[in-house]
Scaffold this motif. Sequence first.
Motif, mmCIF file in Angstrom:
data_model
loop_
_atom_site.group_PDB
_atom_site.id
_atom_site.type_symbol
_atom_site.label_atom_id
_atom_site.label_comp_id
_atom_site.label_asym_id
_atom_site.label_seq_id
_atom_site.Cartn_x
_atom_site.Cartn_y
_atom_site.Cartn_z
ATOM 1 N N GLY A 1 0.802 -1.209 0.000
ATOM 2 C CA GLY A 1 0.000 0.000 0.000
ATOM 3 C C GLY A 1 0.840 1.265 0.000
ATOM 4 N N ARG A 2 0.348 2.263 -0.719
ATOM 5 C CA ARG A 2 0.936 3.602 -0.680
ATOM 6 C C ARG A 2 -0.106 4.512 -0.054
ATOM 7 N NH1 ARG A 2 4.923 4.374 -5.814
ATOM 8 N NH2 ARG A 2 6.054 2.449 -5.507
ATOM 9 N N ASP A 3 -0.180 5.759 -0.453
ATOM 10 C CA ASP A 3 -1.228 6.612 0.105
ATOM 11 C C ASP A 3 -2.563 6.279 -0.563
ATOM 12 O OD1 ASP A 3 -1.769 8.767 -2.169
ATOM 13 O OD2 ASP A 3 0.393 8.451 -2.048
ATOM 14 N N HIS A 4 -3.645 6.723 0.070
ATOM 15 C CA HIS A 4 -4.990 6.350 -0.378
ATOM 16 C C HIS A 4 -5.237 6.739 -1.835
ATOM 17 C CE1 HIS A 4 -9.280 5.615 -0.360
ATOM 18 N NE2 HIS A 4 -9.467 6.857 -0.784
ATOM 19 N N GLU A 5 -4.854 7.953 -2.223
ATOM 20 C CA GLU A 5 -5.114 8.415 -3.589
ATOM 21 C C GLU A 5 -4.370 7.571 -4.616
ATOM 22 O OE1 GLU A 5 -7.309 10.630 -4.994
ATOM 23 O OE2 GLU A 5 -8.106 10.444 -2.968
ATOM 24 N N THR A 6 -3.116 7.220 -4.331
ATOM 25 C CA THR A 6 -2.345 6.388 -5.261
ATOM 26 C C THR A 6 -2.963 4.999 -5.368
ATOM 27 O OG1 THR A 6 -0.335 7.599 -4.693
ATOM 28 C CG2 THR A 6 -0.045 5.486 -5.796
ATOM 29 N N ASN A 7 -3.308 4.404 -4.221
ATOM 30 C CA ASN A 7 -3.940 3.078 -4.229
ATOM 31 C C ASN A 7 -5.236 3.103 -5.036
ATOM 32 O OD1 ASN A 7 -1.898 2.272 -2.513
ATOM 33 N ND2 ASN A 7 -3.170 2.262 -0.675
ATOM 34 N N ARG A 8 -6.045 4.136 -4.794
ATOM 35 C CA ARG A 8 -7.322 4.249 -5.492
ATOM 36 C C ARG A 8 -7.115 4.389 -7.001
ATOM 37 N NH1 ARG A 8 -10.668 7.933 -7.375
ATOM 38 N NH2 ARG A 8 -9.318 9.678 -6.854
ATOM 39 N N GLY A 9 -6.151 5.203 -7.392
ATOM 40 C CA GLY A 9 -5.884 5.410 -8.810
ATOM 41 C C GLY A 9 -5.431 4.136 -9.512
ATOM 42 N N VAL A 10 -4.553 3.379 -8.854
ATOM 43 C CA VAL A 10 -4.074 2.130 -9.444
ATOM 44 C C VAL A 10 -5.202 1.112 -9.540
ATOM 45 C CG1 VAL A 10 -2.560 0.149 -9.060
ATOM 46 C CG2 VAL A 10 -1.670 2.457 -8.770
ATOM 47 N N ALA A 11 -5.981 0.975 -8.473
ATOM 48 C CA ALA A 11 -7.108 0.031 -8.493
ATOM 49 C C ALA A 11 -8.100 0.414 -9.591
ATOM 50 C CB ALA A 11 -7.798 0.005 -7.126
ATOM 51 N N HIS A 12 -8.359 1.713 -9.735
ATOM 52 C CA HIS A 12 -9.306 2.163 -10.752
ATOM 53 C C HIS A 12 -8.769 1.897 -12.161
ATOM 54 C CE1 HIS A 12 -12.719 4.328 -12.319
ATOM 55 N NE2 HIS A 12 -11.914 5.075 -13.057
#
Length: 200
Positions: free
Chosen positions: A78-89
């Motif tokens: 995991g990285r920060d929430h925004e990075t995780n969200r962007g990669v998952a999306h």
Amino acid sequence: MTRKPSRNQRRKAHRFRQDLLDLVEAHDCRVVGRVWIKEAGKGLNPSASYSYAVQDIARHFSQYLTFRGTMGVLIADGRDHETNRGVAHSIFTQKWRTGGDPYQPLSEVPLFAASDNHAGLQIADLLATTLVFPMAAWAYCPRRPGNPHSSGLYADVRTDFGARLRSLQYRYRDETGKWRGGLVVSDPVSKEPGSRLFGA
């Protein structure tokens, strides 16, 4: 310890690598990943390079799961929430596109976890930091004074473990017959081949 002047410290690092690879081999693990060689004085776009790398790894992992005839999940550090969200999306939009799912054997978009809590993520981190990084630094980074990644001691890592790490890669031929997977090197600096990582 690899760069320490103490021979005993370097022996400990060597033994650690041996034991790490013994563990990976004992569980029939395979390695895929991407190495980015940065140009001096230039940075990478972290979001773009990380998203691209995860998509690439997801593609190769999907091929591996197809080869094994099974389903799986991708758990990333995991990285920060925004990075995780962007990669998952970025995986989500490809997985559910109308043109077909390129990650069909993945039962979910990537999941993110703290590496401190997961043995698999710790093993991946250790492969990257104790083997891939020193081998890549020796193979691709100019050995100039002042380069913090330059060390003649890294040559021994590649000599001692290059062939063994090469054999752990998961590589396959795509529909065009081109080899894919394994440890891919992106080298915009000197355009050296990926095989150089292993000492070839």
